[in-house]
Design an enzyme around this catalytic site. Sequence first.
Site, mmCIF file in Angstrom:
data_model
loop_
_atom_site.group_PDB
_atom_site.id
_atom_site.type_symbol
_atom_site.label_atom_id
_atom_site.label_comp_id
_atom_site.label_asym_id
_atom_site.label_seq_id
_atom_site.Cartn_x
_atom_site.Cartn_y
_atom_site.Cartn_z
ATOM 1 N N ASP A 125 0.823 -1.215 0.000
ATOM 2 C CA ASP A 125 0.000 0.000 0.000
ATOM 3 C C ASP A 125 0.854 1.261 0.000
ATOM 4 O OD1 ASP A 125 -2.674 0.898 -0.069
ATOM 5 O OD2 ASP A 125 -2.626 1.394 2.067
ATOM 6 N N HIS A 126 0.455 2.227 -0.794
ATOM 7 C CA HIS A 126 1.052 3.571 -0.849
ATOM 8 C C HIS A 126 2.558 3.585 -1.071
ATOM 9 C CE1 HIS A 126 -2.417 6.142 -0.185
ATOM 10 N NE2 HIS A 126 -2.882 5.173 0.588
#
Length: 114
Positions: A55-56
């Site tokens: 994620d991210h």
Amino acid sequence: MYDLKAVALAAEEANCPVMAMTYPPVVELNSSLLCKKMVEGIQTYTKQPIYLHLDHSVSVDMCKQAIDDGYHSVMIDGSQKSLKENIAMTKEVVKYAESAGVLVEAEIGKIMGA
């Protein structure tokens, strides 16, 4: 590991697949391969699939490494870049992920000027 085990046990109890997310500082500290191996080890606690997601990530290279190490999905976050750079980063990750059958999420960054 404790959180991941709890997620696996909950997946089994709920009879529902789950997604485990890793965050870039965790991957930088441990490696995406180690994170994948941890999920494989925890998988013994449930018959339900545990999908692994990066994620991210602001790094194209980190996304590529996670793909190579067996992640099911990655998120490339180019929101701090120009729209043109963000699109280029996203296209590069999508192209790399396609052959591995890995899903890609991208961060737009700005909606309605915010």
